[in-house]
Scaffold this active site. Structure first.
Site, PDB file in Angstrom:
ATOM      1  N   LEU B  26      20.383 -35.260  -3.260  1.00  0.00           N
ATOM      2  CA  LEU B  26      21.923 -34.973  -3.656  1.00  0.00           C
ATOM      3  C   LEU B  26      22.798 -35.142  -2.262  1.00  0.00           C
ATOM      4  CD1 LEU B  26      21.959 -32.259  -6.232  1.00  0.00           C
ATOM      5  CD2 LEU B  26      22.115 -34.913  -6.735  1.00  0.00           C
ATOM      6  N   GLN B  28      22.480 -34.376   2.225  1.00  0.00           N
ATOM      7  CA  GLN B  28      21.561 -33.887   3.496  1.00  0.00           C
ATOM      8  C   GLN B  28      22.560 -33.514   4.410  1.00  0.00           C
ATOM      9  OE1 GLN B  28      18.522 -36.791   3.988  1.00  0.00           O
ATOM     10  NE2 GLN B  28      18.715 -36.458   6.135  1.00  0.00           N
ATOM     11  N   GLY B  29      22.576 -32.156   4.749  1.00  0.00           N
ATOM     12  CA  GLY B  29      23.240 -31.792   5.994  1.00  0.00           C
ATOM     13  C   GLY B  29      22.378 -31.596   6.967  1.00  0.00           C
ATOM     14  N   ALA B  30      23.048 -30.803   8.124  1.00  0.00           N
ATOM     15  CA  ALA B  30      22.212 -30.787   9.480  1.00  0.00           C
ATOM     16  C   ALA B  30      21.059 -29.748   9.075  1.00  0.00           C
ATOM     17  CB  ALA B  30      23.352 -30.194  10.449  1.00  0.00           C
ATOM     18  N   LEU B  34      19.504 -30.894  -0.195  1.00  0.00           N
ATOM     19  CA  LEU B  34      19.810 -30.421  -1.520  1.00  0.00           C
ATOM     20  C   LEU B  34      19.261 -31.524  -2.378  1.00  0.00           C
ATOM     21  CD1 LEU B  34      21.036 -27.990  -2.823  1.00  0.00           C
ATOM     22  CD2 LEU B  34      23.073 -29.400  -3.224  1.00  0.00           C
ATOM     23  N   LYS B  49      17.046 -26.237  -2.610  1.00  0.00           N
ATOM     24  CA  LYS B  49      17.533 -26.456  -1.303  1.00  0.00           C
ATOM     25  C   LYS B  49      16.632 -26.195  -0.242  1.00  0.00           C
ATOM     26  CE  LYS B  49      21.294 -24.633   1.391  1.00  0.00           C
ATOM     27  NZ  LYS B  49      22.412 -24.263   1.479  1.00  0.00           N
ATOM     28  N   ASP B 165      32.545 -21.099   4.489  1.00  0.00           N
ATOM     29  CA  ASP B 165      32.714 -22.515   4.100  1.00  0.00           C
ATOM     30  C   ASP B 165      33.355 -22.791   3.297  1.00  0.00           C
ATOM     31  OD1 ASP B 165      30.863 -25.620   4.565  1.00  0.00           O
ATOM     32  OD2 ASP B 165      32.789 -25.095   5.102  1.00  0.00           O
TER      33      ASP B 165
END
Lengths: 215, 276, 269
Positions: B26, B28-30, B34, B49, B165
């Site tokens: 879904l 892709q963060g640092a 997910l 996650k 956040d």
């Protein structure tokens, strides 16, 4: 006779079959328990006191964890079946989990689980052995049956999820909108929908099982 | 956060290699990826996650950090849910990972759309539509939604959790059972039905940066981040945000002190001039 | 830093008046960034500016160098210097350099506080722990041969080299993490490290691994330009001057509170 139910859980190897049988009116709990404690290899099962199981998801989540840890050689208890019982607990005290969730000498509602950890273990071999070993009436393993067997008050106590009836409203402060502090859904006496309460209880229990004492 | 997707860095960790179909990526963060997949059976969708290990870090440090972050987030979610804050339930986790792979956590799947998406679409639809009836329905729905946001954030702060956040991307609007999502009809009806989306439950997500704190400063900063998110992404809803603060202020003892602190934070500005 | 800056200001003003030349005020950090871009050819990198007095993660957006993350308390270079002092590590040629050399001989990773909060980081926790660790180390040394502070994992005696190693691994991981977060946020794959601490090879190595994993690369200016130098100021000044930027005499003061994001970067679009 209700046949043995076999599951395959998502993300476990496709050949890892999980055999489940649920019994009521069990007569020979002390003998079964004895065999288990003696470590009789024919009796390597997860023998679970069904009254402390809330739902199929509740127990299958424990199976998932135990199977996963078994596959990656991280078992904390003797074998994968004792690990299932251990995984039901919210802390790392193995003995306590086995005492709390495992078969006792007074157990009448019994949940039996066997994993096919080697090819010799099949639904056939398992159901044959169970039919000669368990003196009780086999019933369907599903949420409806488990709901009837479950002792909710006991479950709450085990997982320390006491509702308003347990804690009482003494010492609970009220917020401006009238609700009480510590008013998670499972605490609210105002919630009439027992289905929702049950769902919330399950969510809370899964979370506690996942954290396993790291709180 | 919209940005060009980076090449997928890591394959899925065990045990997620044993499945058809493979989990769907879904975001892709640092720090984490997910996925959508299911828990135990196909009828139980869930979010996965995954925090991969970071090769630049010393392996001992890496394991320690990954483990700590997974557990911390899970702990926060469990605490919030237990205290009546609307967040996804934690289904399972593995903080250690297997060998070199990182750790993971499976959470309840939250159906619906982010508040961010809904507000952006809502603004667009209102601009395109000239029907008067639409305006009132939407305004009322907005007001109630803002109130729900204020309440859920207030409850979260009351139990001593700061999100870290708090943006409209990290809030889901989960539809009530009777509400339809597609809103396809004619005349003003389609917008009225879309307006019904606003009646859903607010569910807070992504507690990867969350911490447990009772400090007014931390709570005020949480609110400030949300305020800035509204200001920069949903300027047309900025007034509605006042309703968030109003309901927040009434939601728990000490909330008004936090609002005062928010004024100070606003004046200082966050050190960064770029948010959201 | 006050006195040298004041002297420079006086000298600059004097020369400007003497020779009838215009003055261009330059932000120190912008000087580092522009020098870095010039030397390395990196087009639009996320910049990690790390020195004794600064620790910032910067990315260019809409004519400003915007600060995405920074050290909330003290700069990383400052942290390294004080760490060296507490452990009685020599200042010659530079404490940071000596830490780097000693770290190469370190093996065991001591548990140090790791403090990343969102896009920012903080070093006061680590610094507070150093006093305790130094005491533990010295107490162990006093106990004599064979005894002393042993690492739980390996059973080996913990040395100063191990502490240097642990410090670097920890603080550099923090810097790489906040840099990576900024990169993810803006969608960049390049990193430029500027400032004195940027000459540390381990930091460059770690940043390089992270950048490569994201399909990008790290640029580090060589020593001559990492450390404060005059040419970076001249270069940045020239870039600004060419767009018509000048500083009036009455505005030509030196300030340490000149934030990087206050500069209007007219020479980029």
């Amino acid at each position: 006779m209700t046949p043995l139910q076999t599951f395959h859980l998502a993300h476990l190897p496709p050949d890892l079959a999980i055999h489940v049988a649920l019994y009521t009116d069990v007569q020979n709990a002390p003998i079964l328990r004895d065999q288990l404690l003696q470590g009789n290899p024919d009796f390597e099962y997860a023998l679970i006191e069904a009254s402390v199981i809330l739902s199929t998801t509740h127990v299958l989540a424990a199976v998932f964890r135990a199977a996963n840890d078994h596959l990656y050689a991280r078992l904390k208890s003797r074998n994968v079946h004792s690990e299932i019982v251990f995984s039901l607990g919210a802390n790392n005290n193995i003995a306590q989990s086995l005492r709390t969730f495992g078969i006792t000498s007074t157990t009448t509602n019994l949940l039996v689980i066997k994993l096919s950890t080697d090819p010799g273990i099949t639904a056939l071999t398992v159901s044959e052995h169970l039919s000669t070993s368990i003196q009780g009436t086999q019933v369907d393993f599903n949420d409806a049956t488990l709901t009837n067997m479950a002792d909710i008050a006991k479950v709450r106590k085990l997982y320390k999820l006491g509702g308003v009836e347990e804690d009482g409203s003494k010492g609970k402060r009220r917020r401006k909108d009238g609700t009480e502090e510590g008013s998670g859904l499972i605490d609210g006496a105002s919630i009439k929908d027992s289905e929702r309460v049950r769902k919330e209880l399950e969510v809370a229990i899964l979370g506690l099982m996942a954290l396993k004492g790291v709180v | 956060m919209n940005h060009p997707p980076d090449p997928p860095q890591d394959p899925l960790p065990p045990p997620f290699t044993h499945n058809q179909p493979t989990p769907t990526l879904l975001t892709q963060g640092a720090e984490a990826l997910l996925y959508r997949t299911h828990f135990l059976t196909p009828s139980h969708p869930c979010a996965l996650k995954y925090r991969p290990s970071k090769p630049y870090r010393h392996p001992i440090l890496d394991k320690r950090l990954t483990r700590h972050r997974i557990l911390s987030e899970a702990r926060t979610l469990v605490k919030c849910r237990r205290e009546g804050v609307s967040v996804p339930g934690v289904l399972a986790l593995d903080a250690e990972g297997d060998g070199a792979s990182g750790g993971w956590m499976m959470m309840e799947w939250i159906e619906g759309r982010t508040v961010r998406e809904v507000l952006i679409e809502g603004a667009k639809r209102r601009k395109d539509d000239r029907d008067e009836g639409v305006g009132e329905e939407w305004e009322e729905g907005m007001r109630l939604m803002m109130g729900k946001i204020g309440r859920v954030v207030g409850r979260m702060h009351e139990v001593g959790v700061c999100h870290g956040d708090l943006t409209t991307s990290n809030m889901m609007l989960r539809p009530l059972d009777k509400v339809q999502q597609n809103g396809e009809a004619t005349n003003g009806e389609h917008v009225r039905r879309f307006g019904e989306i606003l009646q859903g439950d607010i569910v807070l997500i992504d507690f990867g940066l969350a911490g447990q704190s009772l400090q007014d400063e931390d709570k005020a900063v949480d609110l400030y981040v949300l305020e800035r998110a509204f200001g920069s992404t949903h300027p047309e809803a900025e007034e509605g945000f006042q309703e968030v603060l109003r309901i927040y202020g009434d939601s728990y003892k000490g909330a008004k002190v936090v609002l005062k602190r928010l004024e100070e934070v606003r004046m200082r500005g966050r050190k960064r001039s770029m948010l959201g | 830093m006050g006195a040298p800056l004041q002297s420079v200001a006086v000298a600059a003003r004097t020369l400007a008046l003497l020779w009838g030349k215009e003055l261009v005020g330059v932000n120190h950090c912008v000087g580092h960034i522009e020098m870095g871009r010039e030397i390395t050819g990196a087009e639009n990198p996320v910049v990690l500016y790390v020195s004794g007095g600064n620790t910032q993660v910067i990315a260019y957006a809409s004519q400003r160098y915007r600060i995405f993350g920074e050290a909330l308390d003290i700069a990383v270079g400052n942290c390294l210097d004080r760490f060296a002092r507490t452990l009685r590590i020599s200042n010659e040629p530079a404490p940071g350099y000596n830490i780097e050399q000693m770290a190469k001989l370190g093996r065991c990773l001591v548990d140090l506080p790791y403090a990343v909060k969102g896009m920012d980081c903080s070093f006061s926790g680590i610094l507070a722990s150093v006093d305790i660790l130094a005491e533990k180390l010295e107490a162990g040394e006093r106990e004599g041969a064979g005894k002393g502070w042993r690492d739980e994992g390996s059973g080996q005696l913990v040395t100063r080299e191990d502490l240097c190693f642990s410090l670097q691994e920890t603080v550099f991981a923090m810097l790489v993490e906040i840099t990576e977060r900024a990169m993810a946020h803006v969608g960049s794959r390049q990193v430029l490290i500027v400032g004195g601490v940027g000459s540390n090879e381990r930091l460059q190595e770690m940043m390089g691994i992270m950048a490569r994993d994201r399909g990008g690369s790290v640029f580090a200016t060589d020593e001559r330009f990492c450390i404060d130098n005059g040419i970076m100021i001249a270069h940045a000044g020239l870039l600004a001057y060419r767009t018509g930027e000048v500083t009036r005499l009455e505005d030509s003061t030196c300030t340490q509170r000149f934030r990087t994001d206050e500069v209007f970067v007219k020479w980029r679009d």
